[in-house]
Scaffold this active site. Structure first.
Site, PDB file in Angstrom:
ATOM      1  N   SER A  48       0.820  -1.213   0.000  1.00 55.40           N
ATOM      2  CA  SER A  48       0.000   0.000   0.000  1.00 55.40           C
ATOM      3  C   SER A  48       0.855   1.265   0.000  1.00 55.40           C
ATOM      4  O   SER A  48       1.890   1.342   0.663  1.00 55.40           O
ATOM      5  CB  SER A  48      -0.909   0.014   1.229  1.00 55.40           C
ATOM      6  OG  SER A  48      -1.590   1.247   1.330  1.00 55.40           O
TER       7      SER A  48
ATOM      8  N   THR B 119      -9.432  -1.512   3.214  1.00 59.59           N
ATOM      9  CA  THR B 119      -9.277  -1.883   1.813  1.00 59.59           C
ATOM     10  C   THR B 119      -9.653  -3.346   1.617  1.00 59.59           C
ATOM     11  O   THR B 119     -10.120  -4.020   2.553  1.00 59.59           O
ATOM     12  CB  THR B 119      -7.836  -1.587   1.331  1.00 59.59           C
ATOM     13  OG1 THR B 119      -7.782  -1.746  -0.095  1.00 59.59           O
ATOM     14  CG2 THR B 119      -6.809  -2.491   1.999  1.00 59.59           C
TER      15      THR B 119
ATOM     16  N   LYS C  60     -14.068  -4.145   2.958  1.00 61.92           N
ATOM     17  CA  LYS C  60     -14.894  -2.931   2.884  1.00 61.92           C
ATOM     18  C   LYS C  60     -16.367  -3.181   3.231  1.00 61.92           C
ATOM     19  O   LYS C  60     -17.048  -2.279   3.717  1.00 61.92           O
ATOM     20  CB  LYS C  60     -14.789  -2.290   1.502  1.00 61.92           C
ATOM     21  CG  LYS C  60     -13.439  -1.642   1.228  1.00 61.92           C
ATOM     22  CD  LYS C  60     -13.444  -0.896  -0.099  1.00 61.92           C
ATOM     23  CE  LYS C  60     -12.133  -0.187  -0.342  1.00 61.92           C
ATOM     24  NZ  LYS C  60     -12.152   0.636  -1.576  1.00 61.92           N
TER      25      LYS C  60
ATOM     26  N   ASN D 235     -14.577   2.600   3.441  1.00 62.72           N
ATOM     27  CA  ASN D 235     -13.126   2.620   3.269  1.00 62.72           C
ATOM     28  C   ASN D 235     -12.433   3.479   4.322  1.00 62.72           C
ATOM     29  O   ASN D 235     -11.212   3.551   4.354  1.00 62.72           O
ATOM     30  CB  ASN D 235     -12.736   3.095   1.866  1.00 62.72           C
ATOM     31  CG  ASN D 235     -12.783   4.612   1.722  1.00 62.72           C
ATOM     32  OD1 ASN D 235     -13.644   5.273   2.312  1.00 62.72           O
ATOM     33  ND2 ASN D 235     -11.880   5.164   0.944  1.00 62.72           N
TER      34      ASN D 235
ATOM     35  N   ASP E 117     -14.115   7.072  -1.302  1.00 61.98           N
ATOM     36  CA  ASP E 117     -13.680   6.747  -2.671  1.00 61.98           C
ATOM     37  C   ASP E 117     -14.436   7.576  -3.706  1.00 61.98           C
ATOM     38  O   ASP E 117     -13.837   8.162  -4.616  1.00 61.98           O
ATOM     39  CB  ASP E 117     -13.897   5.259  -2.962  1.00 61.98           C
ATOM     40  CG  ASP E 117     -12.852   4.370  -2.319  1.00 61.98           C
ATOM     41  OD1 ASP E 117     -11.715   4.849  -2.115  1.00 61.98           O
ATOM     42  OD2 ASP E 117     -13.158   3.208  -2.026  1.00 61.98           O
TER      43      ASP E 117
ATOM     44  N   GLY F 229     -16.885  -1.994 -15.938  1.00 70.18           N
ATOM     45  CA  GLY F 229     -16.588  -2.693 -14.703  1.00 70.18           C
ATOM     46  C   GLY F 229     -17.676  -2.393 -13.681  1.00 70.18           C
ATOM     47  O   GLY F 229     -18.126  -1.257 -13.573  1.00 70.18           O
TER      48      GLY F 229
ATOM     49  N   ALA G 199     -15.039  -0.706  -6.829  1.00 66.31           N
ATOM     50  CA  ALA G 199     -14.639   0.663  -7.166  1.00 66.31           C
ATOM     51  C   ALA G 199     -15.692   1.344  -8.022  1.00 66.31           C
ATOM     52  O   ALA G 199     -15.998   2.528  -7.836  1.00 66.31           O
ATOM     53  CB  ALA G 199     -13.297   0.648  -7.901  1.00 66.31           C
TER      54      ALA G 199
ATOM     55  N   LEU H 226      -9.089   4.260 -13.415  1.00 68.02           N
ATOM     56  CA  LEU H 226      -8.861   4.143 -11.977  1.00 68.02           C
ATOM     57  C   LEU H 226      -7.494   3.543 -11.642  1.00 68.02           C
ATOM     58  O   LEU H 226      -7.025   3.667 -10.513  1.00 68.02           O
ATOM     59  CB  LEU H 226      -9.960   3.294 -11.322  1.00 68.02           C
ATOM     60  CG  LEU H 226     -11.396   3.813 -11.428  1.00 68.02           C
ATOM     61  CD1 LEU H 226     -12.307   3.024 -10.481  1.00 68.02           C
ATOM     62  CD2 LEU H 226     -11.506   5.290 -11.139  1.00 68.02           C
TER      63      LEU H 226
END
Length: 292
Positions: free
Chosen positions: A26, A73, A77, A98, A113, A138, A142, A234
């Site tokens: 991360s 993460t 979540k 998040n 987010d 998608g 996200a 993204l």
């Protein structure tokens, strides 16, 4: 990154961190610790590798150890939600958290987010969603944050495409049922090239083009990209994906996912500290992690 050196009594440090599994790669610790240092806050951000079977104990540990708050993460979540005391409007709509704030022993879940995406879209893409049309490719976690936030911003239509039509339909139905006047429409993945010509914003919410598979074919044909389009990927590693490179060549405005990462973190920082986030310092930390 230089090592963080804490001064004074460790017991007085406000601890924050990241709950995920895995977490070792991360960028968030570097981003947040640089920010804390810049504004002279006695805070520390640590990564916590939490196995799925230990989520309940980990969330309870926020209170037990008096952590100021944590980011959350993959894959936690959704899993943290039953153990929180309250959810923000966005977190409740999206069905994912998040960021957790420990406010005097009360755990409040947020989803930064979507707000981070919108802030990046406005500041880096010069794009206002109200009255516009978007295609999101998608339908995973996200894209849920992106779709709901675009709907809350008053976008006219959201086309959603995923290899799984069922997943896309679930997301579209959720948006339409939970946000007034929202118009989310499922489109077949074979129709995305045709839809690109009708929209103002294209969002790639898939991992296509992410390091190390940086040379894969983009999610749409590059021939359909046009100069009136904002293309948001993204993915932030690499900073310029094959899709974004093609967007620039077509005269479209290209925006990397680094901005979403930056601004979702900045919003979390401000929730925990009530201090304006030092955006430039946080961006520098992220760019350093990317070797830029």
């Amino acid at each position: 990154m230089e090592k963080l050196i804490l001064e004074g009594n460790l017991a007085e440090v406000n601890l924050t961190g990241l709950f995920g599994y895995p977490v070792e790669h991360s960028f968030s610790p570097a981003m947040h610790n640089s920010a804390f240092k810049e504004v002279n806050l006695n805070y520390l951000y640590l990564p916590f590798a939490i196995k799925p079977e230990n989520v309940e104990e980990a969330v309870k540990g926020i209170k037990a150890f008096n952590l100021r708050g944590v980011n959350v993460t993959i894959p936690h979540k959704q899993a943290v939600i039953p153990y929180l005391d309250e959810l923000s409007e966005e977190a409740e709509l999206i069905g994912a958290v998040n960021t957790i704030e420990n406010k005097d022993g009360k755990l409040i879940g947020y989803n930064t987010d979507g707000r981070g995406f919108i802030r990046s879209l406005k500041e880096e893409g010069d794009f206002e969603a109200k009255g516009k049309k978007a295609l999101i490719i998608g339908a995973g976690g996200a894209s849920r944050a992106v779709a709901f936030q675009l709907a809350l911003e008053g976008i006219d239509k959201i086309y959603i495409s995923d290899l799984s039509q069922d997943l896309a339909k679930v997301l579209a139905d959720d948006v339409n049922s939970k946000v007034d006047k929202a118009k989310a429409i499922v489109v077949d993945s074979k129709e995305t090239d045709e839809i690109v010509a009708k929209v103002d914003l294209l969002v790639d919410a898939t991992p296509v083009g992410m390091y190390p598979k940086v040379d894969v074919k983009p999610v749409v044909s590059t021939e359909v990209l046009h100069k009136d389009l904002v293309v948001y990927d993204l993915v932030y590693n690499p900073l310029e994906t094959v899709l974004l490179k093609a967007a620039k060549e077509a005269g479209a405005k290209a925006v990397s996912g680094l901005g979403m990462l930056l601004y979702q973190g900045a919003i979390a920082f401000e929730i925990w500290t009530d201090v304006d986030a030092p955006i430039k310092i946080m961006r520098n930390a992220l760019e350093e992690m990317l070797g830029l």
